[in-house]
Design a protein around this motif. Structure first.
Motif, PDB file in Angstrom:
ATOM      1  N   PHE A 218       3.320  -7.912   5.611  1.00 37.41           N
ATOM      2  CA  PHE A 218       4.630  -8.546   5.725  1.00 37.41           C
ATOM      3  C   PHE A 218       5.466  -8.277   4.482  1.00 37.41           C
ATOM      4  CE2 PHE A 218       7.252 -12.068   4.264  1.00 37.41           C
ATOM      5  CZ  PHE A 218       8.146 -12.211   5.303  1.00 37.41           C
ATOM      6  N   ALA A 219       4.844  -8.447   3.311  1.00 35.86           N
ATOM      7  CA  ALA A 219       5.570  -8.285   2.053  1.00 35.86           C
ATOM      8  C   ALA A 219       6.066  -6.855   1.877  1.00 35.86           C
ATOM      9  CB  ALA A 219       4.681  -8.695   0.882  1.00 35.86           C
ATOM     10  N   GLU A 220       5.206  -5.897   2.179  1.00 35.38           N
ATOM     11  CA  GLU A 220       5.600  -4.490   2.047  1.00 35.38           C
ATOM     12  C   GLU A 220       6.736  -4.150   2.999  1.00 35.38           C
ATOM     13  OE1 GLU A 220       1.887  -2.599   2.790  1.00 35.38           O
ATOM     14  OE2 GLU A 220       1.219  -2.707   0.682  1.00 35.38           O
ATOM     15  N   ASP A 221       6.644  -4.667   4.225  1.00 36.17           N
ATOM     16  CA  ASP A 221       7.700  -4.419   5.211  1.00 36.17           C
ATOM     17  C   ASP A 221       8.995  -5.095   4.791  1.00 36.17           C
ATOM     18  OD1 ASP A 221       8.720  -3.504   7.782  1.00 36.17           O
ATOM     19  OD2 ASP A 221       8.622  -5.598   8.401  1.00 36.17           O
ATOM     20  N   TRP A 222       8.893  -6.290   4.214  1.00 35.44           N
ATOM     21  CA  TRP A 222      10.081  -7.029   3.789  1.00 35.44           C
ATOM     22  C   TRP A 222      10.818  -6.271   2.695  1.00 35.44           C
ATOM     23  CZ3 TRP A 222      12.838  -9.153  -0.077  1.00 35.44           C
ATOM     24  CH2 TRP A 222      13.773 -10.145   0.262  1.00 35.44           C
ATOM     25  N   VAL A 223      10.071  -5.740   1.728  1.00 31.48           N
ATOM     26  CA  VAL A 223      10.690  -5.001   0.634  1.00 31.48           C
ATOM     27  C   VAL A 223      11.421  -3.770   1.167  1.00 31.48           C
ATOM     28  CG1 VAL A 223      10.223  -3.646  -1.437  1.00 31.48           C
ATOM     29  CG2 VAL A 223       9.063  -5.827  -1.098  1.00 31.48           C
ATOM     30  N   SER A 224      10.846  -3.135   2.192  1.00 25.91           N
ATOM     31  CA  SER A 224      11.466  -1.929   2.763  1.00 25.91           C
ATOM     32  C   SER A 224      12.724  -2.245   3.548  1.00 25.91           C
ATOM     33  CB  SER A 224      10.468  -1.204   3.669  1.00 25.91           C
ATOM     34  OG  SER A 224       9.326  -0.815   2.948  1.00 25.91           O
ATOM     35  N   ASN A 225      12.739  -3.424   4.183  1.00 22.77           N
ATOM     36  CA  ASN A 225      13.841  -3.741   5.101  1.00 22.77           C
ATOM     37  C   ASN A 225      14.715  -4.913   4.666  1.00 22.77           C
ATOM     38  OD1 ASN A 225      13.184  -1.876   7.473  1.00 22.77           O
ATOM     39  ND2 ASN A 225      11.237  -2.928   7.178  1.00 22.77           N
ATOM     40  N   VAL A 226      14.262  -5.680   3.669  1.00 17.64           N
ATOM     41  CA  VAL A 226      14.987  -6.865   3.184  1.00 17.64           C
ATOM     42  C   VAL A 226      15.558  -7.659   4.355  1.00 17.64           C
ATOM     43  CG1 VAL A 226      16.704  -7.737   1.565  1.00 17.64           C
ATOM     44  CG2 VAL A 226      15.599  -5.580   1.115  1.00 17.64           C
ATOM     45  N   LYS A 227      14.666  -8.270   5.124  1.00 17.66           N
ATOM     46  CA  LYS A 227      15.100  -8.981   6.320  1.00 17.66           C
ATOM     47  C   LYS A 227      14.982 -10.494   6.151  1.00 17.66           C
ATOM     48  CE  LYS A 227      10.540  -8.193   8.337  1.00 17.66           C
ATOM     49  NZ  LYS A 227       9.808  -7.584   9.449  1.00 17.66           N
TER      50      LYS A 227
ATOM     51  N   PRO B 211       8.428 -11.424  -2.193  1.00 14.36           N
ATOM     52  CA  PRO B 211       9.143 -11.413  -0.910  1.00 14.36           C
ATOM     53  C   PRO B 211       9.137 -12.779  -0.228  1.00 14.36           C
ATOM     54  CG  PRO B 211       7.811  -9.438  -1.106  1.00 14.36           C
ATOM     55  CD  PRO B 211       7.456 -10.314  -2.275  1.00 14.36           C
ATOM     56  N   PHE B 212       8.068 -13.558  -0.415  1.00 18.01           N
ATOM     57  CA  PHE B 212       8.001 -14.884   0.208  1.00 18.01           C
ATOM     58  C   PHE B 212       9.010 -15.836  -0.435  1.00 18.01           C
ATOM     59  CE2 PHE B 212       3.892 -12.843   0.668  1.00 18.01           C
ATOM     60  CZ  PHE B 212       3.700 -12.937   2.035  1.00 18.01           C
ATOM     61  N   ASP B 213       9.280 -15.654  -1.733  1.00 15.27           N
ATOM     62  CA  ASP B 213      10.319 -16.435  -2.409  1.00 15.27           C
ATOM     63  C   ASP B 213      11.703 -15.984  -1.943  1.00 15.27           C
ATOM     64  OD1 ASP B 213       8.254 -17.546  -3.972  1.00 15.27           O
ATOM     65  OD2 ASP B 213       8.477 -15.988  -5.494  1.00 15.27           O
ATOM     66  N   LEU B 214      11.933 -14.692  -2.002  1.00 17.25           N
ATOM     67  CA  LEU B 214      13.265 -14.144  -1.738  1.00 17.25           C
ATOM     68  C   LEU B 214      13.694 -14.301  -0.287  1.00 17.25           C
ATOM     69  CD1 LEU B 214      12.961 -10.953  -3.949  1.00 17.25           C
ATOM     70  CD2 LEU B 214      14.503 -12.880  -4.349  1.00 17.25           C
ATOM     71  N   SER B 215      12.745 -14.437   0.621  1.00 17.56           N
ATOM     72  CA  SER B 215      13.121 -14.655   2.023  1.00 17.56           C
ATOM     73  C   SER B 215      13.784 -16.012   2.215  1.00 17.56           C
ATOM     74  CB  SER B 215      11.894 -14.541   2.929  1.00 17.56           C
ATOM     75  OG  SER B 215      10.967 -15.578   2.657  1.00 17.56           O
TER      76      SER B 215
END
Length: 449
Positions: A352-361, A30-34
């Motif tokens: 943060f990572a888990e939340d990012w995967v759920s919401n792709v923000k 998620p840190f890469d994809l953000s």
């Protein structure tokens, strides 16, 4: 090209060992994809001019090929997979040896003194010393993950580069550059250790991560939005070792806490934050943010190796109101930054990572708003050893950042030439810069380069 810069050649440089039987596939966190829609970060080093018999371009190409054998992810490409079953896409890095791009340019009418202006101003023509200023991380599907431009000037050489931020961060990029320079100066690559990939992915998160197709598309701002943005200017502010020591002492005396120590970087960032916002014309009840880019390697449990390759950064966003920031002192502002940096723990990063995967923000938000002017972004680090990169004809004279990811309030911190000093390449609206230079409270703690 323009600005007195003429492109002579452009070529793809591949790793010396072209055997791809053991090619590596790097999954993205998620840190890469953000960072999918972030511009390629751009940095550059200014050198004296080498002797004519140095064979500059051929030596740089040959040594780059050897360096890419070690730092093989830079020679790969981003791969996008369409997941038709749920209308999403996913990405990974294929270390397929496709190669990095190296441009050779000339700027025969531009001298070192033209670039290093005595008042610290960064000339507009410097943008032509950097390659590919419109690339975003998502473009790595078709574009090289590393692009370098070597510009021969009247009396110097500028090596500018940009790289895909999902592949690497500043720690990894400067280590690569140091390795490349050592190979170029010595002609040897055998003494370098094999690359240590970060080899880290959060437990409980499946990869590849699926991203909705609509969120993965490259955003394109309208011409109306761009025309409404005020003009920004860049200037390098020099903080001497004494400047930094005084700011740090002032901040810590105002905090007055034995268990809360303000660092030098936090003191400098807080000084810049308060000073710029003071002249930005923002409503006192409005919010303001200071985002500091933080290396996560030693914040994970278990920690990663300090020299592991990859993108291992996150942002600590300190937020307050304009009123609170300006009505409190330097120590209070630095403490807000300190609190958010300290909050980046293994637990909070996992959350943060888990939340990012759920919401792709955060895919389209970039570094901040070009319009509002309420945000400072503190990037890079004075800990990077930028002046020890000698390619064989002398050490760098100066370091500069390119136009990528430029917004009002972008601060790029570099090691200064003198030991213990820091240079801050600052991008702000031109009318804010005028007020900043006339601000005695600001200038008493900084040297105009």
């Amino acid at each position: 090209m323009a600005g007195g810069v003429v492109l002579i050649s452009s070529s793809i440089v591949r790793p010396g060992n072209s055997n791809q039987s053991g090619r590596t596939k790097i999954h993205l966190t998620p840190f890469d994809l953000s960072l999918l829609q972030f511009d390629y970060p751009q940095r550059g080093l200014l050198f004296p001019k080498p002797d004519q018999d140095f064979h500059l371009i051929s030596r740089l190409k040959a040594s780059l090929s050897l360096a890419l054998e070690i730092y093989f992810p830079f020679a790969g490409r981003l791969v996008k997979t369409d997941n038709l079953e749920d209308n999403t896409v996913s990405f990974f890095i294929d270390c397929d040896g496709s190669g990095a791009r190296l441009n050779h340019a000339e700027a025969k009418s531009i001298s070192v003194s033209d670039l290093l202006q005595p008042n610290g101003s960064v000339p507009d023509f410097i943008k032509h010393f950097f390659p590919a200023d419109d690339l975003k991380s998502s473009d790595g599907v078709t574009e090289p993950l590393l692009v370098i431009q070597v510009t021969e000037m009247k009396d110097g050489v500028f090596i500018g580069y940009c790289y895909n931020h999902m592949v690497a961060d500043g720690v990894s990029m400067w280590r690569f550059l140091h390795t490349w320079s050592k190979i170029c100066s010595s002609g040897l690559a055998s003494e370098h250790q094999p690359l240590a990939l970060k080899g880290w992915f959060l437990d409980g998160i499946d990869y590849p991560i699926h991203i909705p197709v609509s969120d993965a598309k490259r955003p394109s701002p309208t011409s109306g939005e761009l025309s409404a943005v005020p003009i920004t200017k860049e200037k390098v502010f020099h903080f001497t070792k004494k400047n930094i020591s005084e700011l740090k002492a002032k901040a810590n005396s105002e905090v007055g806490s034995s268990d809360m120590t303000i660092s030098s970087l936090q003191a400098v960032a807080a000084h810049m934050w308060r000073s710029i916002i003071r002249h930005s014309g923002l409503r006192r009840e409005g919010e303001t943010h200071c985002k500091v880019v933080v290396d996560l390697r030693q914040r994970l449990n278990p920690p990663l190796e300090n020299n592991c390759f990859g993108n291992m950064i996150s942002t600590a966003p300190a937020t307050t109101t304009v009123e609170e920031l300006l009505d409190h002192g330097l120590g209070w502002a630095a403490l807000q930054i300190n609190k958010f940096v300290r909050s980046l723990t293994n637990e909070s990063l996992k959350s943060f990572a888990e939340d990012w995967v759920s919401n792709v923000k955060n895919l389209k938000s970039g570094l901040g708003s070009r319009m509002v002017g309420d945000t400072l972004v503190v990037a890079s680090s004075p800990r990077f050893d930028v002046y020890n990169n000698d390619f064989g004809w002398g050490k760098p004279i100066a370091v500069r950042s390119g136009p990528g990811n430029s917004i009002n309030g972008k601060l790029v911190l570099f090691q200064g030439v003198e030991e213990g000093s820091v240079d801050v390449q600052t991008t702000v609206w031109s009318h804010v810069l005028v007020k900043l230079l006339a601000d005695v409270e600001f200038t008493e703690h900084v040297t105009i380069a």
